[in-house]
Write an enzyme that holds these catalytic residues in place. Structure first.
Site, PDB file in Angstrom:
ATOM      1  N   GLN A  28      29.601  39.127 -82.668  1.00 26.68           N
ATOM      2  CA  GLN A  28      30.481  39.444 -83.930  1.00 26.68           C
ATOM      3  C   GLN A  28      29.577  40.293 -84.751  1.00 26.68           C
ATOM      4  OE1 GLN A  28      32.700  40.273 -86.640  1.00 26.68           O
ATOM      5  NE2 GLN A  28      33.748  38.175 -85.863  1.00 26.68           N
ATOM      6  N   LEU A  51      49.803  33.925 -87.242  1.00 28.49           N
ATOM      7  CA  LEU A  51      50.818  35.132 -86.595  1.00 28.49           C
ATOM      8  C   LEU A  51      50.138  35.716 -85.250  1.00 28.49           C
ATOM      9  CD1 LEU A  51      52.103  36.843 -89.776  1.00 28.49           C
ATOM     10  CD2 LEU A  51      53.152  35.011 -88.460  1.00 28.49           C
ATOM     11  N   GLU A  70      37.528  35.740 -85.743  1.00 30.34           N
ATOM     12  CA  GLU A  70      36.604  34.721 -86.561  1.00 30.34           C
ATOM     13  C   GLU A  70      37.296  34.543 -87.808  1.00 30.34           C
ATOM     14  OE1 GLU A  70      31.969  33.927 -87.464  1.00 30.34           O
ATOM     15  OE2 GLU A  70      32.414  35.304 -85.892  1.00 30.34           O
ATOM     16  N   ARG A  71      37.666  35.631 -88.561  1.00 25.71           N
ATOM     17  CA  ARG A  71      38.240  35.261 -89.858  1.00 25.71           C
ATOM     18  C   ARG A  71      39.499  34.307 -89.821  1.00 25.71           C
ATOM     19  NH1 ARG A  71      41.044  39.259 -91.823  1.00 25.71           N
ATOM     20  NH2 ARG A  71      40.685  38.626 -94.234  1.00 25.71           N
ATOM     21  N   ARG A  72      40.171  34.428 -88.696  1.00 26.27           N
ATOM     22  CA  ARG A  72      41.180  33.502 -88.589  1.00 26.27           C
ATOM     23  C   ARG A  72      40.927  32.145 -88.297  1.00 26.27           C
ATOM     24  NH1 ARG A  72      44.009  36.610 -84.371  1.00 26.27           N
ATOM     25  NH2 ARG A  72      42.208  38.304 -84.592  1.00 26.27           N
TER      26      ARG A  72
END
Length: 286
Positions: A28, A51, A70-72
């Site tokens: 990341q 989504l 990673e944000r999701r």
């Protein structure tokens, strides 16, 4: 290096994966995650659902590693979700690093130092050239080279830049300051005063000009030894005029010259008193 330029990754169908079986990616590129941004994303997922599925790769029996998303993933953890839609790819390490970088570039802008770190990792750990990276991530070779140059900034400056509000062009201007303390203080001042890039460049130019003048004032600037030798010889002549019997001898050395001055008891100057001769000066200046 894994040759990923001439092949494509084969996607799988969307599956449900327990979040507890997913680990963050070691590739990341994003080092800092805004909690406010994650919270906004969590609110969107709560209202509209996920989504875009997570991209994963299988690393062990029943274990997966994030390639992208990673944000999701963090947002769903914040919502206490237990499962997430995911696509499992057959991906090599270099693929994962590259996909993670591209995904971050496309979805939410990385800080320029995070981009630089990611590019360096792809080059050092996976053998990518700047030309290969240029084709794969859609940035020009000079743009990649400029980002990599930013990693030459002192660590203290790199640490404060992400929260400073200074742009990549500000950071490039700071590269002119080789002294770490000077660079850090200048970066802080630029952030506090919200300097434009041009203002910062002008400030640095004045700073460097002032530093050079101070150095010139501290250090005598002689083209060669003749100025110093002539001053010593003039002093010896003046001593003789005042009644001090003084002699000067100039001896050339490998690394310069020695000027040896001998002073005897105070007597009236003799008509035959030895004064430095022009030959002394000539030998000193050779």
């Amino acid at each position: 290096m894994t040759n990923i330029e001439n092949r494509t990754l084969t996607p799988r169908s969307i599956v449900q994966i327990d979040l507890s079986r997913i680990s963050p990616s070691p590739y990341q590129p994003r080092r800092a995650f805004s909690e406010a941004s994650i919270r906004e994303l969590a609110d969107s997922i709560r209202q509209y659902g996920l989504l875009s599925p997570l991209l994963l790769r299988r690393v062990d029996a029943g274990r997966y590693e994030l390639i992208a998303g990673e944000r999701r993933y963090r947002a769903m953890q914040m919502l206490h979700f237990t499962q997430a839609d995911a696509i499992v790819l057959s991906a090599f390490d270099a693929d994962c690093a590259l996909i993670s970088l591209v995904e971050n570039l496309q979805r939410e802008q990385l800080h320029f130092l995070e981009e630089a770190d990611a590019c360096r990792a792809l080059m050092e750990e996976h053998g990518f050239t700047q030309e290969a990276l240029s084709r794969l991530i859609g940035k020009s070779v000079p743009a990649i080279a400029n980002k990599l140059r930013l990693l030459k900034l002192p660590s203290s400056v790199r640490e404060m830049l992400p929260s400073s509000g200074l742009s990549e062009r500000h950071a490039r201007a700071l590269l002119k300051l080789e002294d770490e303390s000077m660079a850090l203080n200048t970066a802080r001042l630029a952030a506090e005063q919200r300097m434009s890039v041009r203002q910062l460049e002008e400030y640095i130019a004045r700073l460097l000009s002032g530093t050079k003048k101070k150095q010139a004032a501290r250090l005598p600037c002689f083209r060669d030894n003749r100025f110093v030798i002539n001053a010593v010889l003039d002093t010896v002549r003046e001593l003789n005029r005042l009644g001090v019997h003084a002699n000067a001898r100039v001896e050339p050395r490998d690394q310069g010259v020695d000027v040896i001055v001998s002073i005897r008891g105070q007597t009236a100057p003799s008509p035959n008193a030895a004064e430095p001769s022009p030959s002394d000066y000539r030998s000193a200046s050779q």
